[in-house]
Scaffold this motif. Structure first.
Motif, PDB file in Angstrom:
ATOM      1  N   LEU A 195      21.663  19.329 -24.399  1.00 40.44           N
ATOM      2  CA  LEU A 195      20.204  19.265 -24.096  1.00 40.44           C
ATOM      3  C   LEU A 195      19.590  18.525 -25.570  1.00 40.44           C
ATOM      4  CD1 LEU A 195      19.330  22.879 -22.930  1.00 40.44           C
ATOM      5  CD2 LEU A 195      18.901  20.613 -21.560  1.00 40.44           C
ATOM      6  N   LEU A 196      20.202  18.842 -26.562  1.00 45.36           N
ATOM      7  CA  LEU A 196      19.527  18.041 -27.914  1.00 45.36           C
ATOM      8  C   LEU A 196      19.923  16.436 -27.573  1.00 45.36           C
ATOM      9  CD1 LEU A 196      18.661  18.331 -30.698  1.00 45.36           C
ATOM     10  CD2 LEU A 196      21.171  18.191 -31.394  1.00 45.36           C
ATOM     11  N   ALA A 197      20.945  16.289 -27.137  1.00 43.70           N
ATOM     12  CA  ALA A 197      21.274  14.943 -26.846  1.00 43.70           C
ATOM     13  C   ALA A 197      20.631  14.164 -25.697  1.00 43.70           C
ATOM     14  CB  ALA A 197      22.785  14.668 -26.653  1.00 43.70           C
ATOM     15  N   THR A 198      19.922  14.889 -24.855  1.00 43.18           N
ATOM     16  CA  THR A 198      19.320  14.334 -23.568  1.00 43.18           C
ATOM     17  C   THR A 198      18.000  13.719 -24.273  1.00 43.18           C
ATOM     18  OG1 THR A 198      20.469  15.935 -22.147  1.00 43.18           O
ATOM     19  CG2 THR A 198      18.496  14.593 -21.449  1.00 43.18           C
ATOM     20  N   LEU A 199      17.954  12.556 -24.392  1.00 44.60           N
ATOM     21  CA  LEU A 199      16.907  11.814 -25.003  1.00 44.60           C
ATOM     22  C   LEU A 199      15.493  11.700 -24.194  1.00 44.60           C
ATOM     23  CD1 LEU A 199      18.570   9.312 -27.339  1.00 44.60           C
ATOM     24  CD2 LEU A 199      18.064  11.692 -27.912  1.00 44.60           C
ATOM     25  N   ASP A 200      15.795  11.538 -23.091  1.00 47.97           N
ATOM     26  CA  ASP A 200      14.624  11.426 -22.086  1.00 47.97           C
ATOM     27  C   ASP A 200      14.028  12.466 -21.808  1.00 47.97           C
ATOM     28  OD1 ASP A 200      13.161   9.561 -19.994  1.00 47.97           O
ATOM     29  OD2 ASP A 200      13.953  11.280 -18.610  1.00 47.97           O
ATOM     30  N   LEU A 201      12.727  12.853 -21.823  1.00 47.58           N
ATOM     31  CA  LEU A 201      11.852  14.201 -21.796  1.00 47.58           C
ATOM     32  C   LEU A 201      12.075  14.741 -20.315  1.00 47.58           C
ATOM     33  CD1 LEU A 201      10.355  16.366 -22.971  1.00 47.58           C
ATOM     34  CD2 LEU A 201       8.178  14.961 -22.330  1.00 47.58           C
ATOM     35  N   GLU A 202      11.940  13.915 -19.441  1.00 44.80           N
ATOM     36  CA  GLU A 202      12.022  14.127 -18.040  1.00 44.80           C
ATOM     37  C   GLU A 202      13.234  14.737 -17.585  1.00 44.80           C
ATOM     38  OE1 GLU A 202      10.571  11.520 -15.164  1.00 44.80           O
ATOM     39  OE2 GLU A 202       8.547  11.251 -16.100  1.00 44.80           O
ATOM     40  N   GLU A 203      14.395  14.073 -18.071  1.00 44.85           N
ATOM     41  CA  GLU A 203      15.766  14.298 -17.692  1.00 44.85           C
ATOM     42  C   GLU A 203      16.176  15.616 -18.408  1.00 44.85           C
ATOM     43  OE1 GLU A 203      20.495  12.466 -18.245  1.00 44.85           O
ATOM     44  OE2 GLU A 203      18.540  11.407 -18.900  1.00 44.85           O
ATOM     45  N   ARG A 204      15.648  15.887 -19.855  1.00 41.22           N
ATOM     46  CA  ARG A 204      15.712  17.029 -20.443  1.00 41.22           C
ATOM     47  C   ARG A 204      15.245  18.064 -19.774  1.00 41.22           C
ATOM     48  NH1 ARG A 204      14.359  15.333 -25.093  1.00 41.22           N
ATOM     49  NH2 ARG A 204      12.643  16.264 -25.354  1.00 41.22           N
ATOM     50  N   LEU A 205      14.014  18.146 -19.247  1.00 35.01           N
ATOM     51  CA  LEU A 205      13.402  19.110 -18.532  1.00 35.01           C
ATOM     52  C   LEU A 205      13.974  19.489 -17.183  1.00 35.01           C
ATOM     53  CD1 LEU A 205       9.817  18.286 -19.496  1.00 35.01           C
ATOM     54  CD2 LEU A 205      10.717  20.457 -20.026  1.00 35.01           C
ATOM     55  N   GLU A 206      14.711  18.529 -16.620  1.00 35.61           N
ATOM     56  CA  GLU A 206      15.489  18.732 -15.227  1.00 35.61           C
ATOM     57  C   GLU A 206      16.475  19.505 -15.573  1.00 35.61           C
ATOM     58  OE1 GLU A 206      15.718  14.737 -13.890  1.00 35.61           O
ATOM     59  OE2 GLU A 206      13.666  14.891 -12.700  1.00 35.61           O
ATOM     60  N   LYS A 207      17.277  19.137 -16.554  1.00 37.57           N
ATOM     61  CA  LYS A 207      18.621  19.925 -16.886  1.00 37.57           C
ATOM     62  C   LYS A 207      18.363  21.561 -17.276  1.00 37.57           C
ATOM     63  CE  LYS A 207      21.323  16.334 -18.532  1.00 37.57           C
ATOM     64  NZ  LYS A 207      22.129  15.544 -19.756  1.00 37.57           N
ATOM     65  N   LEU A 208      17.123  21.583 -18.098  1.00 36.57           N
ATOM     66  CA  LEU A 208      16.495  22.891 -18.520  1.00 36.57           C
ATOM     67  C   LEU A 208      16.432  23.716 -16.950  1.00 36.57           C
ATOM     68  CD1 LEU A 208      16.245  24.890 -20.727  1.00 36.57           C
ATOM     69  CD2 LEU A 208      14.005  23.747 -21.440  1.00 36.57           C
ATOM     70  N   LEU A 209      15.482  23.063 -16.390  1.00 36.31           N
ATOM     71  CA  LEU A 209      15.191  23.592 -15.069  1.00 36.31           C
ATOM     72  C   LEU A 209      16.329  24.231 -14.199  1.00 36.31           C
ATOM     73  CD1 LEU A 209      12.792  24.564 -13.436  1.00 36.31           C
ATOM     74  CD2 LEU A 209      12.888  22.344 -12.138  1.00 36.31           C
ATOM     75  N   GLY A 210      17.459  23.306 -14.177  1.00 41.11           N
ATOM     76  CA  GLY A 210      18.518  23.690 -13.583  1.00 41.11           C
ATOM     77  C   GLY A 210      19.110  25.001 -14.159  1.00 41.11           C
ATOM     78  N   LEU A 211      19.358  24.911 -15.488  1.00 42.84           N
ATOM     79  CA  LEU A 211      19.852  26.056 -16.224  1.00 42.84           C
ATOM     80  C   LEU A 211      19.140  27.221 -16.147  1.00 42.84           C
ATOM     81  CD1 LEU A 211      20.990  24.304 -19.491  1.00 42.84           C
ATOM     82  CD2 LEU A 211      22.417  25.244 -17.948  1.00 42.84           C
ATOM     83  N   LEU A 212      18.019  27.343 -16.065  1.00 46.07           N
ATOM     84  CA  LEU A 212      17.038  28.514 -15.628  1.00 46.07           C
ATOM     85  C   LEU A 212      17.026  29.064 -14.372  1.00 46.07           C
ATOM     86  CD1 LEU A 212      13.718  27.477 -17.676  1.00 46.07           C
ATOM     87  CD2 LEU A 212      15.462  29.218 -18.320  1.00 46.07           C
ATOM     88  N   MET A 213      17.496  28.035 -13.418  1.00 41.47           N
ATOM     89  CA  MET A 213      17.711  28.719 -11.868  1.00 41.47           C
ATOM     90  C   MET A 213      18.821  29.338 -11.887  1.00 41.47           C
ATOM     91  SD  MET A 213      15.966  25.589 -10.119  1.00 41.47           S
ATOM     92  CE  MET A 213      16.104  26.084  -8.525  1.00 41.47           C
ATOM     93  N   GLU A 214      19.818  28.710 -12.921  1.00 46.33           N
ATOM     94  CA  GLU A 214      21.219  29.419 -12.946  1.00 46.33           C
ATOM     95  C   GLU A 214      21.210  30.873 -13.264  1.00 46.33           C
ATOM     96  OE1 GLU A 214      25.256  28.573 -15.233  1.00 46.33           O
ATOM     97  OE2 GLU A 214      24.136  26.771 -14.708  1.00 46.33           O
ATOM     98  N   PHE A 215      20.566  30.872 -14.539  1.00 41.49           N
ATOM     99  CA  PHE A 215      20.465  32.124 -15.564  1.00 41.49           C
ATOM    100  C   PHE A 215      20.025  33.069 -14.313  1.00 41.49           C
ATOM    101  CE2 PHE A 215      20.109  29.549 -19.545  1.00 41.49           C
ATOM    102  CZ  PHE A 215      21.285  29.226 -19.265  1.00 41.49           C
ATOM    103  N   GLY A 216      18.690  32.606 -13.641  1.00 38.75           N
ATOM    104  CA  GLY A 216      18.145  33.568 -12.748  1.00 38.75           C
ATOM    105  C   GLY A 216      18.854  34.352 -11.798  1.00 38.75           C
ATOM    106  N   ASN A 217      19.958  33.554 -11.089  1.00 37.39           N
ATOM    107  CA  ASN A 217      20.742  33.984 -10.094  1.00 37.39           C
ATOM    108  C   ASN A 217      21.665  34.897 -10.668  1.00 37.39           C
ATOM    109  OD1 ASN A 217      19.403  32.251  -8.246  1.00 37.39           O
ATOM    110  ND2 ASN A 217      20.908  30.264  -8.636  1.00 37.39           N
ATOM    111  N   GLN A 218      22.312  34.561 -12.039  1.00 43.92           N
ATOM    112  CA  GLN A 218      22.883  35.346 -12.677  1.00 43.92           C
ATOM    113  C   GLN A 218      22.657  36.702 -12.968  1.00 43.92           C
ATOM    114  OE1 GLN A 218      24.224  33.657 -16.413  1.00 43.92           O
ATOM    115  NE2 GLN A 218      25.520  32.126 -15.277  1.00 43.92           N
ATOM    116  N   SER A 219      21.059  36.886 -13.199  1.00 46.57           N
ATOM    117  CA  SER A 219      20.662  38.379 -13.466  1.00 46.57           C
ATOM    118  C   SER A 219      20.219  39.030 -12.124  1.00 46.57           C
ATOM    119  CB  SER A 219      19.428  38.014 -14.311  1.00 46.57           C
ATOM    120  OG  SER A 219      18.372  37.036 -13.759  1.00 46.57           O
ATOM    121  N   ASN A 220      20.323  38.452 -11.240  1.00 47.67           N
ATOM    122  CA  ASN A 220      19.796  39.164  -9.923  1.00 47.67           C
ATOM    123  C   ASN A 220      20.860  40.138  -9.458  1.00 47.67           C
ATOM    124  OD1 ASN A 220      17.470  37.732  -9.776  1.00 47.67           O
ATOM    125  ND2 ASN A 220      18.080  36.207  -8.355  1.00 47.67           N
TER     126      ASN A 220
END
Length: 220
Positions: A195-220
């Motif tokens: 995430l630090l190395a993802t320099l494009d803001l939109e791409e970084r947010l998309e990756k972060l969104l994907g991770l959060l969705m993954e984390f949410g599935n883990q906690s269900n």
């Protein structure tokens, strides 16, 4: 306050540590070379870089993207070691290691980000903030002790958690949101570095969104 990042900076090349803009990183300085680095930094511009050590090399080779920060506080102990707080300021591209004697230094190029995020970035940041807030609310009261990503935030102390929750609630900058969440929510050092190395803001947010969705599935 604007800070000009010089072309060459002292660096700590550490395993599994990344420094994000806006992040407060506590460090314990004990090696003689890093003690000297700290002394000279405090006498100068107080700037230090932190770079994750490349896992593909047995030596001290930094990842291509690092963070530069300013020393906000430093306390020297009786034995010559020090505790310091480094405030992340900017991503930098690591052009080369200019030397290791008496401590590592790197030639860098600061990453300049657009002050006016796109509408897509704003929409992504809104969704990221919403999902992160929901994840935090579900994790913190349980005081989870698991080692999975979704339980990582629950390892914060109550005071740190409340402070972070307040900061997230007040955050309205897509840049800030994209950089404040990985240190708090992502346990895997390699994913944080990605995430630090993802320099494009939109791409970084998309990756972060994907991770959060993954984390949410883990906690269900």
């Amino acid at each position: 306050m604007a800070i000009e990042i010089p072309d060459n900076v002292p660096v700590m090349i550490l395993p599994e540590v990344s420094l994000f803009p806006g992040m407060m990183l506590p460090l314990f300085i004990f090696e003689p070379r890093y003690r000297q680095m700290l002394k000279e930094a405090l006498e100068g511009d107080r700037l230090l870089a932190v770079a994750m050590r490349s896992p593909d090399d047995s030596g001290e080779v930094p990842e291509p993207v690092a963070g530069v920060g300013m020393i906000r506080a430093s306390v020297e102990n009786d034995d010559g070691t020090s505790h310091l707080i480094l405030n992340g300021w900017s991503r930098v591209l690591v052009k080369r290691v200019s030397g290791y004697d008496p401590y590592p230094r790197i030639d860098v190029e600061p990453v300049v980000e657009n002050d006016e995020p796109s509408m897509k970035a704003i929409a992504l940041a809104t969704k990221v903030k919403e999902l992160a807030g929901d994840l935090i609310r579900r994790q913190a009261p349980k005081g989870g002790t698991g080692d999975d990503e979704a339980a990582y935030v629950s390892k914060m102390g109550s005071e740190s958690f409340n402070q972070f929750a307040d900061q997230l609630e007040a955050a309205d900058s897509p840049h800030l949101i994209s950089d404040m969440l990985p240190p708090a929510l992502v346990a895997d050092p390699r994913r944080k570095q990605e995430l630090l190395a993802t320099l494009d803001l939109e791409e970084r947010l998309e990756k972060l969104l994907g991770l959060l969705m993954e984390f949410g599935n883990q906690s269900n």
